[in-house]
Design an enzyme around this catalytic site. Structure first.
Site, PDB file in Angstrom:
ATOM      1  N   ALA A  66       1.699  -1.876  -9.060  1.00 22.44           N
ATOM      2  CA  ALA A  66       2.185  -3.046  -8.327  1.00 22.44           C
ATOM      3  C   ALA A  66       2.927  -3.966  -9.281  1.00 22.44           C
ATOM      4  O   ALA A  66       2.769  -3.886 -10.496  1.00 22.44           O
ATOM      5  CB  ALA A  66       1.009  -3.786  -7.712  1.00 22.44           C
ATOM      6  N   GLY A 105      -1.061   1.030  -8.392  1.00 18.94           N
ATOM      7  CA  GLY A 105      -0.298   1.317  -7.188  1.00 18.94           C
ATOM      8  C   GLY A 105       0.509   2.606  -7.321  1.00 18.94           C
ATOM      9  O   GLY A 105       0.783   3.291  -6.329  1.00 18.94           O
ATOM     10  N   GLU A 108      -1.827   5.260  -6.482  1.00 20.60           N
ATOM     11  CA  GLU A 108      -2.093   5.161  -5.037  1.00 20.60           C
ATOM     12  C   GLU A 108      -0.948   5.762  -4.227  1.00 20.60           C
ATOM     13  O   GLU A 108      -1.164   6.423  -3.212  1.00 20.60           O
ATOM     14  CB  GLU A 108      -2.346   3.703  -4.644  1.00 20.60           C
ATOM     15  N   GLU A 128      -6.917  -1.409 -12.096  1.00 21.30           N
ATOM     16  CA  GLU A 128      -7.031  -2.707 -11.428  1.00 21.30           C
ATOM     17  C   GLU A 128      -8.243  -3.520 -11.859  1.00 21.30           C
ATOM     18  O   GLU A 128      -8.192  -4.741 -11.982  1.00 21.30           O
ATOM     19  CB  GLU A 128      -7.076  -2.531  -9.901  1.00 21.30           C
TER      20      GLU A 128
END
Ligand code: NAD
Length: 700
Positions: A66, A105, A108, A128
């Site tokens: 992210a 991310g 993910e 994270e």
């Protein structure tokens, strides 16, 4: 938008569309990249000529995750979760082609794809938790479905990435490619998938691995029990565990919603704010206002170390570990022998634990040479002095070093408190002198205070900062003052801790409060570890302070089996009745009436003067920014990262509150509690240290 600025590219090979993330430096999943990916996948989905999609990253990695600068701001465009639902429900198989790293991310995204293929050198992880949050786009729900809840718990709560090889073994990757043929191999892989004509597997539909958890009802409890110490104080690891539990007990979509809720709660919480502050602070510390990336540096191909004691040996190991040859010089053969033996023993122990190989030990020891005369250091590009903390001795050593070292060599001192400018003044090259203050154990602790002398050249400073990175340290520039940043603030805490035990608290009370706050140990346990007799001598002892008396009774800390505490063979500490009696006696001699001291007072008395000293350090320009002070305390003294460092923490307490308590303590205990002008000013402005910029002369 010109193609150059588009965060993705797409080309078609046969029936396969190759979509490349092109958002340097790390292909972070910003709102523009997410939008662009949605478009590309939609486009490929509608193109009847295309049967499968390959997702890959340009540059040195697949995707770093992210865009954390978007955290805490109003969401823009398509959310990552929404995008991943589109990826997952695509009726054309999507294959993630991973090189470099797939983190957060980025992993993910790969987990929402139907297949994952990587180069052998790639690393995959969900870091994270290190920012005080849980993965927020399905990572906690999809990972356990593919690798099983046990491995998922390990990866998600540690935040540590795994190698592609390990990922392949645990089923996270479908295949490994050749190192330098990622995209062509993955396109071939996608063609095979199409040829086989199977439906695309979705991780959300897989439940076989979750059955493990159902068969082992104690799995989560056992995991929590095994990690109590590691997770102490942190909120995010428990959030991670609950999300993986939810994956095992709830239907996929409900699990996703639970993960989202947990993410939103944690990302808005004080711990995540603090952990992200530390993340940025460490990067900021590398920026020096009068230096740029273009500041030239000096080549360092051989390092000299003077003194093979506690610090010299550890300092030498840093360079040997990085493949840089070291020459170590001692005053006496016995001391040299002892120092070399300690280095070898440390390496042998590391090899026994399997962290390095026996061959590594020999390679590193092979880079080490030694001598009993400073003349042996003539070829070194950098010489670090780590002899006893004695100014006259250091002056003599530097004067001699100046004579034997080559003219371009950098001369550094590891002094804890002495004046680097005075030491530099002993040489004809003060611009080539600075302090390199390592922390004990020097081969383990990440902090390096780089002490900039009055005359230190910017090239010398830039070289030290670069070298710090090369040996894996977090280097922070500090100015010349007594104790620099870390020890100068620590002295404030120690003075108050010593005062508190005379007023009525006991060492175990003070240590408990500091430890419960989140530091690894309190001031008295720390003194016992370091040795109470550092800087003490029997000849000059007046027998007046608690320390004098304990040292005279040979209670010198862990090394003598007793100090402020008694120690058993396992080094377990027990409070001592003898020490309590000594403390009571000293209290009485000083005419103090002992009273009950509250935990709150212990905390405020120990920590607020530290913050105040930090403000003085800032005011005097001995640290460049408040976040540098935080970086020092997190990396050198174990300040809990979830409290962001003393200056960040002070902002969360409120500078007005701290000022008010400092004034109250001053009324009772005197000038040690004089508030700094900066603390007074920022409190009056209702400001904080975070926005303070000394060069601008005001809070930003
Ligand atoms: P130490 O006593 O363990 O080692 C000092 C070594 O220097 C000894 O082995 C001694 O024989 C050697 N020595 C003395 N004179 C010498 C000379 N003329 N030439 C070559 N070698 C000589 O001390 P230490 O704990 O390693 O501390 C060294 C320095 O590092 C001090 O300035 C100290 O303040 C600083 N420091 C110590 C720590 C710590 O926790 N111990 C942490 C940071 C900085």
């Amino acid at each position: 938008m010109s193609d150059q600025n588009t965060p993705t590219r797409m080309r078609v090979e046969g029936r396969v569309a190759v979509v490349t993330l092109t958002a340097p430096p790390v292909n972070a999943l910003s709102s523009t990249l997410r939008e662009s990916l949605r478009e590309r996948i939609g486009q490929a989905g509608q193109d009847a000529g295309i049967g499968a999609i390959v997702l890959t990253g340009a540059g040195r990695l697949f995707c770093g995750g992210a865009d954390i600068t978007e955290f805490g701001k109003a969401p823009q465009g398509i959310g990552l979760g929404e995008l991943l639902a589109i990826v997952e429900t695509s009726n054309k198989p999507i294959v993630a082609a991973i090189h470099g790293q797939a983190l957060g991310g980025g992993l993910e995204l790969a987990l929402a794809c139907h297949h994952r293929v990587a180069t052998p050198s790639a690393k995959l992880g969900l870091p994270e938790v290190k920012l005080g949050i849980v993965p927020g786009a399905g990572g906690t729900q999809r990972l356990p479905r593919i690798v099983g809840p046990e491995k998922a718990l390990e990866m998600i709560t540690s935040g540590q990435p795994v190698s592609a090889k390990a990922a392949h073994a645990m089923g996270l990757l479908d295949a490994l490619t050749a190192e330098d043929a990622l995209v062509s191999d993955v396109v071939a892989f996608a063609e095979d998938v199409l040829a086989a004509g199977r439906t695309s597997p979705r991780i959300r539909d897989r439940n076989d691995r979750l059955a493990e958890a159902r068969e082992n009802p104690n799995l989560f409890k056992d995991f929590r029990d095994a990690n109590t110490k590691k997770f102490r104080g942190f909120e995010a690891p428990e959030g991670c565990i609950r999300c993986v539990e939810a994956a095992c007990t709830l239907p996929f979509d409900e699990g996703l919603a639970f993960e989202r809720e947990t993410f939103l709660r944690l990302v808005a919480g004080a711990q995540s704010v603090a952990q992200r502050h530390v993340f940025f602070a460490e990067r900021e510390a590398a920026k020096i206002p009068d230096m740029s990336g273009d500041t030239p540096t000096l080549p360092i191909t051989r390092v000299g170390v003077v003194g093979a004691g506690t610090m010299g040996g550890g300092i030498a190991m840093n360079f040997l570990n990085a493949g840089i040859p070291v020459t170590i010089v001692e005053a006496k053969p016995e001391a040299l022998e002892r120092g070399l033996e300690t280095i070898r023993r440390n390496y042998d122990n590391t090899a026994r634990k399997g962290r390095i190989s026996a061959a590594d030990v020999e390679t590193r020891m092979g880079l080490l040479s030694d001598g009993l005369d400073l003349a042996a250091l003539a070829e070194c590009d950098l010489i670090i002095e780590a002899v006893f903390e004695d100014l006259d001795l250091k002056r003599a050593v530097f004067s001699r070093l100046d004579a034997v070292a080559k003219p371009s060599a950098i001369l550094a001192t590891n002094t804890s408190y002495l004046d680097v400018d005075v030491i530099a003044g002993m040489t004809g090259r003060p611009e080539h002198v600075l302090g390199l203050h390592f922390f004990s154990p020097a081969n383990v602790m990440r902090l390096l205070e780089v002490v900039r002398g009055e005359k230190t050249d910017t090239r010398v400073l830039a070289t030290a900062m670069q070298l710090g990175r090369r040996i894996g340290k977090v280097a922070v520039v500090v100015g010349v003052c007594h104790g620099f940043v870390g020890n100068r603030m620590l002295a404030e805490r120690q003075r108050e801790a010593n005062g508190l035990i005379l007023e009525g608290a006991l060492p175990q009370d003070v240590d408990r409060v500091i430890q419960e706050f989140g530091l690894p140990m309190g001031p008295f346990a720390m003194s016992d570890l370091a040795g109470l007799d550092i800087g003490w001598s029997a000849q000059t002892s007046k027998g007046e302070s608690v320390r004098d008396i304990l040292c005279e009774r040979d209670r010198r800390g862990q090394k003598t089996g007793r100090g402020f505490y008694d120690y058993d063979e396992t080094r377990k500490a027990t409070p001592s009745a003898e020490v309590e009696a000594v403390i009571r006696e000293v209290s009485q001699r000083q005419g103090l009436t002992r009273r009950a001291v509250s935990d709150q007072e212990i905390l405020e008395r120990c920590l607020y003067p530290m913050v105040n000293e930090g403000a003085k350090i800032l005011e005097e320009g001995k640290a460049l920014r408040a976040s540098d002070i935080d970086t020092v305390w997190v990396n050198g003294y174990g300040w809990p990262v979830y409290r962001g460092g003393p200056m960040h923490w002070a902002d969360t307490v409120g500078l007005g509150t701290i000022l008010e308590r400092m004034r109250a303590f001053r009324a009772e205990h005197g000038d040690a509690f004089n508030p700094s002008a900066l603390l007074e000013r920022l409190a009056a402005e209702d400001g904080g240290f975070s926005g303070y910029d000394r060069r601008a002369g005001q809070a930003a």
